[in-house]
Enzyme design. Structure first.
Site, mmCIF file in Angstrom:
data_model
loop_
_atom_site.group_PDB
_atom_site.id
_atom_site.type_symbol
_atom_site.label_atom_id
_atom_site.label_comp_id
_atom_site.label_asym_id
_atom_site.label_seq_id
_atom_site.Cartn_x
_atom_site.Cartn_y
_atom_site.Cartn_z
ATOM 1 N N HIS A 1 0.813 -1.226 0.000
ATOM 2 C CA HIS A 1 0.000 0.000 0.000
ATOM 3 C C HIS A 1 0.844 1.272 0.000
ATOM 4 O O HIS A 1 1.898 1.352 0.630
ATOM 5 C CB HIS A 1 -1.046 -0.015 1.114
ATOM 6 C CG HIS A 1 -0.565 0.080 2.521
ATOM 7 N ND1 HIS A 1 -0.392 1.280 3.156
ATOM 8 C CD2 HIS A 1 -0.264 -0.872 3.436
ATOM 9 C CE1 HIS A 1 -0.012 1.057 4.406
ATOM 10 N NE2 HIS A 1 0.089 -0.231 4.602
ATOM 11 N N GLU B 1 -5.305 1.678 2.239
ATOM 12 C CA GLU B 1 -5.191 0.497 3.111
ATOM 13 C C GLU B 1 -5.460 0.857 4.562
ATOM 14 O O GLU B 1 -6.125 0.115 5.288
ATOM 15 C CB GLU B 1 -3.789 -0.116 2.979
ATOM 16 C CG GLU B 1 -3.647 -1.485 3.659
ATOM 17 C CD GLU B 1 -3.244 -1.430 5.130
ATOM 18 O OE1 GLU B 1 -3.273 -2.472 5.791
ATOM 19 O OE2 GLU B 1 -2.911 -0.330 5.644
ATOM 20 N N GLU B 2 -4.927 2.007 4.976
ATOM 21 C CA GLU B 2 -4.986 2.365 6.395
ATOM 22 C C GLU B 2 -6.412 2.680 6.869
ATOM 23 O O GLU B 2 -6.656 2.804 8.063
ATOM 24 C CB GLU B 2 -4.047 3.545 6.688
ATOM 25 C CG GLU B 2 -2.567 3.242 6.474
ATOM 26 C CD GLU B 2 -1.968 2.296 7.501
ATOM 27 O OE1 GLU B 2 -2.677 1.884 8.439
ATOM 28 O OE2 GLU B 2 -0.777 1.955 7.346
ATOM 29 N N HIS C 1 3.155 2.884 13.309
ATOM 30 C CA HIS C 1 2.178 3.974 13.467
ATOM 31 C C HIS C 1 2.642 5.079 14.416
ATOM 32 O O HIS C 1 1.829 5.811 14.962
ATOM 33 C CB HIS C 1 0.786 3.456 13.842
ATOM 34 C CG HIS C 1 0.093 2.795 12.674
ATOM 35 N ND1 HIS C 1 -1.277 2.715 12.551
ATOM 36 C CD2 HIS C 1 0.590 2.209 11.559
ATOM 37 C CE1 HIS C 1 -1.586 2.095 11.426
ATOM 38 N NE2 HIS C 1 -0.471 1.766 10.803
#
Ligand code: CO
Ligand code: ZN
Length: 339
Positions: free
Chosen positions: A65, A196-197, A305
């Site tokens: 991604h 994607e996230e 993250h």
């Protein structure tokens, strides 16, 4: 490869706003692929066709991604402070004092409303971005603008640190695997996915469009090798991780076996991954149409993250090698269910 990784991670592209990163990746893959296209959701699809004379080539989809987590402005208050919400998995404790950059180039710092205790972390709606404005009128960002977390790339030798290592490191591995792939018996689709996230959305539509016979994602996973980390048997520098399950997917055992056998034959170090939370594009690929056998090759990554995600360069090189060998040779997924 490190220079390209720096460019990839420095690029601004929160979910849904992947234009900049797509340009960077397109420039790399266009000379390497037989065919390149962009679909309606912005997924960049680079195809490498099977070598001439190959019969019954299988369509293999590989997803990495392009998007990263970020913020979106909910409103600007009367004094020019920017209130925001998350794009993807943004954890409040990672934010105070951080830098945000908006698509128009404006930067700001993240501040907090006072809390009762100095160690309290307030929720996102008690935080704000200070862009140096003093009124709503002269504030250079507006409701709906998107931003990403800024942090400079650092090269520690084997260990490399950057924002958005999730999943620009997967993009790098995919680009380098394509670069190294001189000839393949498969019909290979490298897909640089969007969104994607926020729930593997680009992978869902691109997998539907491609209709692959099998596939895998390349993404980061967590780590078990810093103080206090428990119950996760993956460490940096011990090789790419072959995913057996995560929070959203049971990898197809045949695909796992394909990866493990290839790694052992090619003498590429690997780790077996059982991740309890989180998932990747492979989940969306697995569940599209009538279902697809899929797996995932993970790059172990510390501090996922946060704006300082760390990977080991040897794992990256070994992932490129493993994928190169997998795609250069025929694959025969033996049916495990006999009717
Ligand atoms: Co992520
Ligand atoms: Zn990711």
């Amino acid at each position: 490869m490190k220079q390209l990784l720096k460019t990839l991670t420095d690029t601004f592209s929160p979910s849904g706003y992947e234009d900049e990163i797509r340009k960077v990746i397109l420039k790399e893959v266009k000379p390497l692929a037989d065919e390149v296209r962009v679909d309606a959701l912005g997924n960049l699809i680079a195809r490498k066709k099977p070598a001439k004379g190959t019969k019954d080539a299988k369509k293999i989809m590989i997803a990495a991604h392009m998007d990263e987590i970020g913020v979106m402005v909910t409103h600007v208050d009367g004094n020019g402070f920017v209130r925001f919400t998350n794009i993807g998995g943004v954890y409040p404790r990672n934010l105070p004092g951080g830098h945000v950059r908006f698509a128009n180039g404006v930067s700001g710092v993240i501040g907090l409303e006072p809390t009762t205790s100095a160690t309290d972390v307030p929720p996102l709606n008690k935080m704000f971005i200070d862009v140096g404005a003093d009124s709503k009128k002269n504030c250079p960002v507006k409701t709906g603008d998107v931003g990403s977390f800024e942090r400079t790339f650092i090269d520690l030798g084997d260990k490399l640190v950057a924002k958005s290592m999730d999943d620009r490191i997967g993009c790098l591995v995919a680009i380098e695997a394509l670069r190294a792939l001189k000839s393949t018996p498969h019909d290979v689709y490298f897909v640089f996915t969007t969104q994607e996230e926020v729930g593997t959305r680009g992978a869902e539509t691109s997998a539907y469009g491609i209709d692959p016979d099998l596939g895998f994602s390349i993404d980061v996973t967590g780590w078990g090798d810093t103080p206090g980390q428990k119950d996760f048997d993956v460490a940096l520098g011990k090789g790419p991780a072959i995913k057996i399950r995560d929070g959203g997917m049971l990898a197809d055992p045949r695909v796992v076996q394909w990866m493990v056998r290839t790694a052992e034959k090619a003498k590429v170090p690997y780790q077996r991954e059982v991740l309890l939370g989180g998932t990747t594009d492979a989940r969306a690929m697995q569940l599209v149409r009538g279902g697809v056998p899929v797996g995932c090759i993970s790059i172990p990554c510390r501090y996922v993250h946060t704006p300082s995600e760390m990977v080991d360069y040897n794992d990256v090189k070994n992932a490129v090698k493993l994928i190169g060998v997998m795609l250069s040779n025929p694959v025969n997924l033996q049916l495990i269910v006999t009717l």
